[in-house]
Design an enzyme around this catalytic site. Structure first.
Site, mmCIF file in Angstrom:
data_model
loop_
_atom_site.group_PDB
_atom_site.id
_atom_site.type_symbol
_atom_site.label_atom_id
_atom_site.label_comp_id
_atom_site.label_asym_id
_atom_site.label_seq_id
_atom_site.Cartn_x
_atom_site.Cartn_y
_atom_site.Cartn_z
ATOM 1 N N ASP A 173 0.845 -1.196 0.000
ATOM 2 C CA ASP A 173 0.000 0.000 0.000
ATOM 3 C C ASP A 173 0.880 1.246 0.000
ATOM 4 O OD1 ASP A 173 -1.934 2.098 0.716
ATOM 5 O OD2 ASP A 173 -3.255 0.409 1.128
ATOM 6 N N ASP A 203 -9.955 -2.325 6.459
ATOM 7 C CA ASP A 203 -9.310 -1.231 5.726
ATOM 8 C C ASP A 203 -9.540 -1.439 4.223
ATOM 9 O OD1 ASP A 203 -7.869 1.123 5.627
ATOM 10 O OD2 ASP A 203 -5.911 0.153 5.699
ATOM 11 N N ASP A 260 2.080 2.776 3.332
ATOM 12 C CA ASP A 260 1.238 3.974 3.172
ATOM 13 C C ASP A 260 1.062 4.726 4.482
ATOM 14 O OD1 ASP A 260 -1.166 5.480 1.831
ATOM 15 O OD2 ASP A 260 -1.977 4.583 3.666
ATOM 16 N N LYS A 261 0.738 4.008 5.522
ATOM 17 C CA LYS A 261 0.370 4.695 6.771
ATOM 18 C C LYS A 261 1.581 5.431 7.350
ATOM 19 C CE LYS A 261 -3.153 1.176 7.482
ATOM 20 N NZ LYS A 261 -4.199 1.953 6.803
ATOM 21 N N THR A 266 -8.004 -1.749 1.322
ATOM 22 C CA THR A 266 -7.403 -2.723 0.404
ATOM 23 C C THR A 266 -7.924 -4.142 0.621
ATOM 24 O OG1 THR A 266 -5.458 -1.316 0.264
ATOM 25 C CG2 THR A 266 -5.209 -3.589 -0.484
ATOM 26 N N HIS A 270 2.296 8.513 5.280
ATOM 27 C CA HIS A 270 1.412 9.611 5.692
ATOM 28 C C HIS A 270 1.994 10.359 6.888
ATOM 29 C CE1 HIS A 270 -2.121 9.275 3.164
ATOM 30 N NE2 HIS A 270 -2.259 7.974 3.408
ATOM 31 N N SER A 294 -6.955 4.430 -1.549
ATOM 32 C CA SER A 294 -6.818 2.971 -1.569
ATOM 33 C C SER A 294 -8.140 2.271 -1.860
ATOM 34 C CB SER A 294 -6.282 2.477 -0.218
ATOM 35 O OG SER A 294 -4.983 2.955 0.001
ATOM 36 N N GLU A 301 -1.616 -8.025 1.550
ATOM 37 C CA GLU A 301 -1.280 -6.597 1.573
ATOM 38 C C GLU A 301 -0.302 -6.256 2.686
ATOM 39 O OE1 GLU A 301 -3.185 -2.127 2.136
ATOM 40 O OE2 GLU A 301 -3.881 -3.783 3.373
ATOM 41 N N HIS A 326 -1.031 11.099 -0.818
ATOM 42 C CA HIS A 326 -0.768 10.204 -1.939
ATOM 43 C C HIS A 326 -0.343 11.054 -3.140
ATOM 44 C CE1 HIS A 326 -4.078 7.325 -0.229
ATOM 45 N NE2 HIS A 326 -3.040 7.445 0.573
ATOM 46 N N ASP A 347 -0.963 0.210 -4.789
ATOM 47 C CA ASP A 347 -2.268 0.781 -5.135
ATOM 48 C C ASP A 347 -2.131 2.220 -5.648
ATOM 49 O OD1 ASP A 347 -1.474 1.588 -2.627
ATOM 50 O OD2 ASP A 347 -3.413 1.251 -1.670
ATOM 51 N N HIS A 348 -1.233 2.969 -5.055
ATOM 52 C CA HIS A 348 -1.025 4.353 -5.467
ATOM 53 C C HIS A 348 0.363 4.764 -4.992
ATOM 54 C CE1 HIS A 348 -1.572 5.351 -1.254
ATOM 55 N NE2 HIS A 348 -2.693 4.644 -1.273
ATOM 56 N N ARG A 394 -15.693 3.903 2.690
ATOM 57 C CA ARG A 394 -14.751 2.920 3.233
ATOM 58 C C ARG A 394 -14.730 2.859 4.755
ATOM 59 N NH1 ARG A 394 -8.837 5.138 1.644
ATOM 60 N NH2 ARG A 394 -8.218 3.803 3.391
#
Ligand SMILES: [Zn+2]
Length: 640
Positions: free
Chosen positions: A73, A174, A345-346, A176, A349, A123, A340, A430, A387-388, A187
């Protein structure tokens, strides 16, 4: 330098190279540079003199028996590169991620609800894209921009008889992991307590339920991750109203585990006894302790990442979960497994370079496990992608006004990483660049070139030769029920061949009086079995079973007669699709079914609508009975 010299140098390489060579999937793997020789001519080269034959050898036509899809992610090229630099050196290799022989790039843009491109996706939209083949808006979980649910890879693979698994280091609700098992407009609709977030998707609003409730209903053979907090919530409506989601899962046949010992003890994961394993209330703790990026931070002395003391035991690492999942899913049927690594990602961030690097390394170990299996199996496609893209950038000098960190790499060099899309304390954003997608095995050549995220869906569907007409997979369903039963006795009604459905609902229509809702049961390997208690009143009645997802209807007449034999445990099948709609009938969605009782079926659509209304208005006494897959119903004073 001659190619012979380069080959000799490669043969002497150690460390990361040896790991890569053990996978031996990519010709370039044998030529990765080591820090000692990158300054020499050809010393940093990764490719052999001519990769043509090796590349040709890596291209295999499908089909594939199994597919393992691994997602990092937020794992853009920048996140991959910084993890490689840190752990293996600039000329080194991530032994999993870098070992896949076929690579391409894919576009990840999402859509606005009006259908215009949204160049930076989230995501939910990106996961929906590869899970369903349909681009959608940010926040959407496997519904299109109009809100219509789209069949997912897990749902389709399962309907086609494949085993399925869904693994994440995040809360399993989550985005994904959710995209494979749920269909919601927002989501954050995690559980029954997410009243505001779920809105019209909540069960008590007539929706499909929260993500957690839909995960149970989708019934993948195996679901592993975090997120137990949501499963402790209590259903507010539907057949399991008043019961916690963990209890509901257990009532529906799940093996519910919450620790490494429980996971380790599992010997099977299948439709009769699927696995729901959640090991943390929320997301998994990360591998490395966080580093803190600050304005001017890259000018500070470079630091090494340190282990996170809160990390779960290694038997709950992403690699361990992947290995256990493969063990449980591998068999004659073949499988689809999504894995995943969520917190790249987290941590990105949070402008946490060490955090994100550790999660890339964790995912890389899971990729190694997948490749080891695939190589030995010979009939498994592995796809590794993200994913991104995300914020972190490897920079040359300390940015004056944005957050940055200096890390000390394995080579003893300083790597400066900057986070420039949010101020200190904010959530870094992102980004919208294309991403690497890499593949191995039968069908994997379809990742090569510039593709779109939605192509992954079709690559996997085609590799596994999945039939996407799920309604059609239930259309030849049959029903079996005893022709006669004695009043007050239990009898069994079974729908078979309804693989396209995940649940089947039932209605009993007595000789006189109102039809009675039998609730729903889960389809297990294409079969749904109801136990019904006959009414005490004599006369001709019928049972109608309806595929909840397909709308396919199956009907059997059951005569309640004094002196009728007690039904054998397994009743003989009655033929399906008797023309005219009387007796036993099977019809696809849109075909007309008719009935002769008080419930006059004038169209197949009426029955699911009535059932839904009955379910939503169901009484407690009836609901308790349904949980045990029995339908001991007390309606209008007459026991059924
Ligand atoms: Zn994110």
């Amino acid at each position: 330098m001659s190619s012979t010299t380069r080959r000799t140098r490669a043969a002497l390489a150690t460390g990361a190279m040896a790991l890569a060579a053990s996978v031996a999937l990519l010709p370039g793997a044998a030529f990765a540079a080591t820090p000692a020789d990158v300054a020499e001519n050809g010393g940093a080269a990764r490719s052999s003199d001519d990769s043509t034959q090796a590349l040709l050898d890596s291209v295999q036509a499908g089909p594939a028996k199994n597919v393992i899809l691994l997602i990092g992610d937020g794992m853009g090229d920048s996140e991959i590169t910084s993890a490689r630099n840190y752990q293996y050196g600039a000329g080194g290799e991530l032994p999993g991620i870098d070992a896949l022989p076929l690579t391409g790039q894919y576009t990840t843009y999402s859509l606005t609800k009006a259908g215009k491109p949204d160049y930076v996706p989230d995501s939910a939209a990106t996961g929906s894209a590869w899970a369903t083949g349909t681009k959608t808006y940010d926040n959407a979980v496997s519904v299109d921009i109009a809100g219509t649910p789209q069949d997912t890879l897990v749902e389709i693979a399962k309907a086609n008889g494949k085993k399925t698994g869904n693994v994440s280091t995040a809360e399993i609700q989550d985005a994904t992991p959710a995209v494979q098992a749920a269909h919601v407009a927002a989501r954050s609709c995690y559980g029954p307590d997410s009243v505001t977030q779920c809105g019209a998707d909540a069960l008590d609003q007539g929706g499909l339920g929260s993500i957690s409730e839909q995960i149970i209903g989708t019934r993948a053979d195996l679901t592993l991750g975090g997120g137990s907090a949501s499963f402790r919530q209590t259903a507010r409506a539907g057949q399991y109203q008043g019961e916690s989601l963990f209890d509901q899962a257990a009532d529906r046949g799940y093996q519910v585990v919450g620790d490494a010992a429980g996971l380790g003890a599992l010997t099977a994961a299948d439709q009769a006894s699927p696995v729901l394993g959640t090991f943390t209330d929320g997301n998994f703790p990360t591998r490395f302790a966080p580093s803190t990026a600050t304005v001017g931070g890259a000018d500070l002395a470079p630091q090494a990442c340190t282990p996170n003391p809160a990390r779960l035991s290694t038997d709950l690492s992403l690699r361990s979960l992947t290995e256990k999942s493969i063990d449980l899913l591998d068999g004659d049927q073949g499988f689809f497994l999504q894995v995943e690594g969520a917190s790249i990602d987290k941590r990105d961030h949070s402008a946490d370079a060490c955090g994100q690097i550790g999660e890339v390394l964790d995912l890389d170990e899971a990729v190694q496990a997948a490749l080891e299996f695939a190589k030995a199996d010979g009939n498994t496609m592995v796809i590794v992608t993200a994913d991104h893209a995300h914020t972190s950038q490897i920079v040359d000098s300390t940015p004056p006004a944005t957050l940055s960190t200096a890390l000390l790499t394995t080579e003893g060099s300083t790597m400066k990483i900057a986070y420039g899309t949010a101020a200190a304390g904010g959530s870094q954003q992102h980004t919208g660049t294309q991403l690497r997608v890499a593949g191995y095995g039968p069908g994997a050549a379809n990742v090569v070139g510039l593709i779109d995220q939605t192509d992954n869906f079709f690559t996997i569907v085609n590799a596994l030769e999945l039939d996407r007409d799920l309604d059609g997979l239930s259309r030849d369903g049959t029903i079996s029920a005893p022709a006669e039963v004695a009043p007050g006795t239990d009898f069994t009604v079974t729908a078979s061949g309804v693989e396209g459905d995940r649940q089947v609902s039932g209605v009993y229509t007595p000789a006189s009086g109102d039809p009675v809702d039998l609730g729903y049961v889960d389809v297990v390997d294409g079969v749904a079995t109801f136990t019904v208690t006959a009414p005490t009143a004599l006369g001709a009645g019928s049972v109608t079973l309806i595929g909840v997802q397909s709308g396919v209807e199956l009907r059997a007449d059951v005569l309640v007669a004094a002196g009728a034999p007690t039904p054998a445990p397994t009743a003989s099948p009655t033929p399906a699709a008797v023309p005219g709609g009387s007796g036993t009938g099977a019809g696809g969605a849109g075909t007309t079914a008719s009935g002769s009782g008080p419930l006059a079926f004038t169209g197949s659509d009426m029955v699911p609508a009535l059932l839904l209304a009955l379910m939503l208005a169901g009484t407690g006494a009836v609901l308790v009975a349904r949980r045990r897959r029995r339908s001991v119903l007390d309606h209008s004073g007459a026991q059924l």
